[in-house]
Design a protein around this motif. Structure first.
Motif, PDB file in Angstrom:
ATOM      1  N   LYS A   1      11.173  54.572 -33.772  1.00  0.00           N
ATOM      2  CA  LYS A   1      11.179  55.997 -33.451  1.00  0.00           C
ATOM      3  C   LYS A   1      11.719  56.817 -34.612  1.00  0.00           C
ATOM      4  CE  LYS A   1      12.516  59.245 -29.866  1.00  0.00           C
ATOM      5  NZ  LYS A   1      13.152  59.406 -28.556  1.00  0.00           N
ATOM      6  N   PHE A   2      12.738  56.301 -35.264  1.00  0.00           N
ATOM      7  CA  PHE A   2      13.344  56.993 -36.394  1.00  0.00           C
ATOM      8  C   PHE A   2      13.063  56.177 -37.646  1.00  0.00           C
ATOM      9  CE2 PHE A   2      15.967  57.570 -32.581  1.00  0.00           C
ATOM     10  CZ  PHE A   2      15.675  58.896 -32.351  1.00  0.00           C
ATOM     11  N   ASP A   3      12.165  56.654 -38.465  1.00  0.00           N
ATOM     12  CA  ASP A   3      11.697  55.911 -39.634  1.00  0.00           C
ATOM     13  C   ASP A   3      12.784  55.845 -40.694  1.00  0.00           C
ATOM     14  OD1 ASP A   3      10.276  54.689 -41.590  1.00  0.00           O
ATOM     15  OD2 ASP A   3       8.720  56.216 -41.759  1.00  0.00           O
ATOM     16  N   PRO A   4      13.222  54.629 -41.081  1.00  0.00           N
ATOM     17  CA  PRO A   4      14.261  54.527 -42.111  1.00  0.00           C
ATOM     18  C   PRO A   4      13.761  54.876 -43.498  1.00  0.00           C
ATOM     19  CG  PRO A   4      13.507  52.356 -41.483  1.00  0.00           C
ATOM     20  CD  PRO A   4      12.836  53.331 -40.557  1.00  0.00           C
TER      21      PRO A   4
ATOM     22  N   VAL B   1      14.359  51.032 -31.319  1.00  0.00           N
ATOM     23  CA  VAL B   1      13.818  52.060 -30.421  1.00  0.00           C
ATOM     24  C   VAL B   1      12.410  52.361 -30.911  1.00  0.00           C
ATOM     25  CG1 VAL B   1      14.097  54.388 -29.513  1.00  0.00           C
ATOM     26  CG2 VAL B   1      16.114  53.015 -30.062  1.00  0.00           C
ATOM     27  N   ARG B   2      11.432  52.147 -30.039  1.00  0.00           N
ATOM     28  CA  ARG B   2      10.030  52.314 -30.408  1.00  0.00           C
ATOM     29  C   ARG B   2       9.622  53.785 -30.427  1.00  0.00           C
ATOM     30  NH1 ARG B   2       7.722  47.413 -30.077  1.00  0.00           N
ATOM     31  NH2 ARG B   2       8.725  45.869 -28.761  1.00  0.00           N
ATOM     32  N   LYS B   3       8.666  54.079 -31.302  1.00  0.00           N
ATOM     33  CA  LYS B   3       8.070  55.407 -31.298  1.00  0.00           C
ATOM     34  C   LYS B   3       7.277  55.620 -30.015  1.00  0.00           C
ATOM     35  CE  LYS B   3       6.288  56.995 -35.142  1.00  0.00           C
ATOM     36  NZ  LYS B   3       5.365  57.221 -36.272  1.00  0.00           N
TER      37      LYS B   3
ATOM     38  N   ALA C   1      19.530  61.418 -37.076  1.00  0.00           N
ATOM     39  CA  ALA C   1      20.866  60.949 -36.722  1.00  0.00           C
ATOM     40  C   ALA C   1      21.378  61.658 -35.478  1.00  0.00           C
ATOM     41  CB  ALA C   1      21.816  61.163 -37.893  1.00  0.00           C
ATOM     42  N   ASN C   2      21.013  62.910 -35.307  1.00  0.00           N
ATOM     43  CA  ASN C   2      21.448  63.648 -34.128  1.00  0.00           C
ATOM     44  C   ASN C   2      20.657  63.253 -32.884  1.00  0.00           C
ATOM     45  OD1 ASN C   2      23.347  65.046 -35.577  1.00  0.00           O
ATOM     46  ND2 ASN C   2      21.943  66.725 -36.075  1.00  0.00           N
ATOM     47  N   GLU C   3      19.400  62.792 -33.070  1.00  0.00           N
ATOM     48  CA  GLU C   3      18.560  62.478 -31.920  1.00  0.00           C
ATOM     49  C   GLU C   3      18.899  61.140 -31.289  1.00  0.00           C
ATOM     50  OE1 GLU C   3      14.453  62.807 -32.840  1.00  0.00           O
ATOM     51  OE2 GLU C   3      14.639  64.865 -33.509  1.00  0.00           O
ATOM     52  N   GLY C   4      19.365  60.160 -32.056  1.00  0.00           N
ATOM     53  CA  GLY C   4      19.650  58.857 -31.466  1.00  0.00           C
ATOM     54  C   GLY C   4      19.849  57.794 -32.515  1.00  0.00           C
ATOM     55  N   PRO C   5      19.857  56.527 -32.088  1.00  0.00           N
ATOM     56  CA  PRO C   5      20.155  55.448 -33.020  1.00  0.00           C
ATOM     57  C   PRO C   5      19.016  55.228 -33.999  1.00  0.00           C
ATOM     58  CG  PRO C   5      19.541  54.563 -30.889  1.00  0.00           C
ATOM     59  CD  PRO C   5      19.647  56.054 -30.732  1.00  0.00           C
ATOM     60  N   ALA C   6      19.375  54.774 -35.196  1.00  0.00           N
ATOM     61  CA  ALA C   6      18.395  54.457 -36.236  1.00  0.00           C
ATOM     62  C   ALA C   6      18.546  52.991 -36.605  1.00  0.00           C
ATOM     63  CB  ALA C   6      18.625  55.339 -37.460  1.00  0.00           C
TER      64      ALA C   6
ATOM     65  N   MET D   1      12.261  57.606 -44.450  1.00  0.00           N
ATOM     66  CA  MET D   1      12.233  59.041 -44.748  1.00  0.00           C
ATOM     67  C   MET D   1      13.398  59.399 -45.658  1.00  0.00           C
ATOM     68  SD  MET D   1      11.381  60.642 -41.059  1.00  0.00           S
ATOM     69  CE  MET D   1       9.980  61.685 -41.154  1.00  0.00           C
ATOM     70  N   ASN D   2      13.109  60.054 -46.771  1.00  0.00           N
ATOM     71  CA  ASN D   2      14.156  60.423 -47.722  1.00  0.00           C
ATOM     72  C   ASN D   2      14.612  61.865 -47.578  1.00  0.00           C
ATOM     73  OD1 ASN D   2      14.226  57.888 -48.896  1.00  0.00           O
ATOM     74  ND2 ASN D   2      12.539  58.385 -50.283  1.00  0.00           N
ATOM     75  N   ASP D   3      13.900  62.619 -46.783  1.00  0.00           N
ATOM     76  CA  ASP D   3      14.243  64.030 -46.617  1.00  0.00           C
ATOM     77  C   ASP D   3      15.564  64.150 -45.859  1.00  0.00           C
ATOM     78  OD1 ASP D   3      14.245  66.726 -46.437  1.00  0.00           O
ATOM     79  OD2 ASP D   3      12.497  66.893 -45.125  1.00  0.00           O
ATOM     80  N   LEU D   4      16.554  64.830 -46.442  1.00  0.00           N
ATOM     81  CA  LEU D   4      17.876  64.931 -45.825  1.00  0.00           C
ATOM     82  C   LEU D   4      17.841  65.644 -44.487  1.00  0.00           C
ATOM     83  CD1 LEU D   4      20.056  65.742 -48.953  1.00  0.00           C
ATOM     84  CD2 LEU D   4      19.795  63.563 -47.767  1.00  0.00           C
ATOM     85  N   ASP D   5      16.986  66.655 -44.370  1.00  0.00           N
ATOM     86  CA  ASP D   5      16.899  67.368 -43.100  1.00  0.00           C
ATOM     87  C   ASP D   5      16.375  66.457 -42.009  1.00  0.00           C
ATOM     88  OD1 ASP D   5      15.842  70.412 -44.756  1.00  0.00           O
ATOM     89  OD2 ASP D   5      17.842  69.674 -44.266  1.00  0.00           O
ATOM     90  N   ASN D   6      15.364  65.672 -42.346  1.00  0.00           N
ATOM     91  CA  ASN D   6      14.816  64.762 -41.344  1.00  0.00           C
ATOM     92  C   ASN D   6      15.819  63.680 -40.979  1.00  0.00           C
ATOM     93  OD1 ASN D   6      12.396  66.117 -41.219  1.00  0.00           O
ATOM     94  ND2 ASN D   6      11.411  64.844 -42.765  1.00  0.00           N
ATOM     95  N   ASP D   7      16.587  63.191 -41.959  1.00  0.00           N
ATOM     96  CA  ASP D   7      17.598  62.181 -41.668  1.00  0.00           C
ATOM     97  C   ASP D   7      18.691  62.744 -40.780  1.00  0.00           C
ATOM     98  OD1 ASP D   7      16.269  60.270 -43.073  1.00  0.00           O
ATOM     99  OD2 ASP D   7      17.475  60.469 -44.896  1.00  0.00           O
ATOM    100  N   ALA D   8      19.097  63.984 -41.035  1.00  0.00           N
ATOM    101  CA  ALA D   8      20.128  64.606 -40.206  1.00  0.00           C
ATOM    102  C   ALA D   8      19.621  64.809 -38.786  1.00  0.00           C
ATOM    103  CB  ALA D   8      20.559  65.939 -40.814  1.00  0.00           C
ATOM    104  N   ASP D   9      18.350  65.240 -38.659  1.00  0.00           N
ATOM    105  CA  ASP D   9      17.781  65.410 -37.323  1.00  0.00           C
ATOM    106  C   ASP D   9      17.687  64.077 -36.602  1.00  0.00           C
ATOM    107  OD1 ASP D   9      17.544  68.086 -37.747  1.00  0.00           O
ATOM    108  OD2 ASP D   9      15.412  68.027 -38.296  1.00  0.00           O
TER     109      ASP D   9
END
Length: 199
Positions: free
Chosen positions: A87-90, A120-122, A102-107, A92-100
């Motif tokens: 669900k959360f692609d490791p 966690v599956r997409k 991290a706030n949405e759930g486990p990575a 991704m290098n974009d800091l905004d996407n990483d922050a989002d």
């Protein structure tokens, strides 16, 4: 002596729900049925696989509707990729996407000393099953209407599908190897908390 009288219905009015309330009732019954089917994973997938086999046998028997079959196959491939992807692609290098993320759930853990986080599956398994079953049923129904029987040279579609499948799965396997995750639980180590009975 009082008697209970049913509410009066205006002349010509149908007492059964109609319009939006009838649609809402059907949707609620459908969702209730899906909720009842949720625990029976093996039976659900068994029924869907039988339906898929019947569809493929029908296509082979009637020798037509190849464009419907191709669209069905591409849709199932897309669903399967969502099922295999985190669900959360490791990656991704974009800091905004990483922050989002991290706030949405486990990575997924990206270093050896990271703590364990579950995969966690997409696309969750149940959603994958529902979408697969709907797509198979729709493709099966479409195979009864001549308007969907577009004449195509089916060997080209078959080669293109397998080429697309191979390239897509190769990219997915590389992604899994790079970030060291496995999208299934069979064969994984289970860590149990030591019981306090021996103390």
């Amino acid at each position: 002596m009082a008697t209970h009288m049913p509410p009066k219905v205006p002349f010509g009015a149908d007492p059964s729900p109609t319009g939006p309330s009838a649609f809402k009732s059907v949707v609620l019954q459908y969702e209730h049925l899906l909720d009842q089917l949720r625990p029976f994973t093996l039976y659900r997938w068994g029924g869907t696989l039988v339906m898929m086999l019947l569809f493929v046998l029908r296509i082979l028997w009637v020798q037509g509707w190849y464009i419907v079959t191709y669209a069905w196959g591409i849709f199932l491939l897309n669903l399967f990729l969502g099922f295999l992807s985190p669900k959360f692609d490791p990656g991704m290098n974009d800091l905004d996407n990483d922050a989002d993320a991290a706030n949405e759930g486990p990575a997924l853990p990206t270093k050896a000393d990271d703590e364990f986080r579950p995969f966690v599956r997409k696309l969750p398994e149940f959603t994958f099953w529902v979408s697969t079953t709907r797509a198979t049923l729709l493709a099966f129904v479409c195979s009864f209407f001549r308007v969907f029987d577009v004449p195509v040279f089916w060997p080209i579609l078959l080669v293109y599908f397998f080429l697309l499948f191979g390239l897509t799965m190769r990219r997915q396997i590389r992604h899994m190897a790079k970030y060291k995750y496995v999208p299934w639980t069979a064969g994984k180590k289970n860590y149990h908390r030591p019981s306090s009975a021996g103390l």
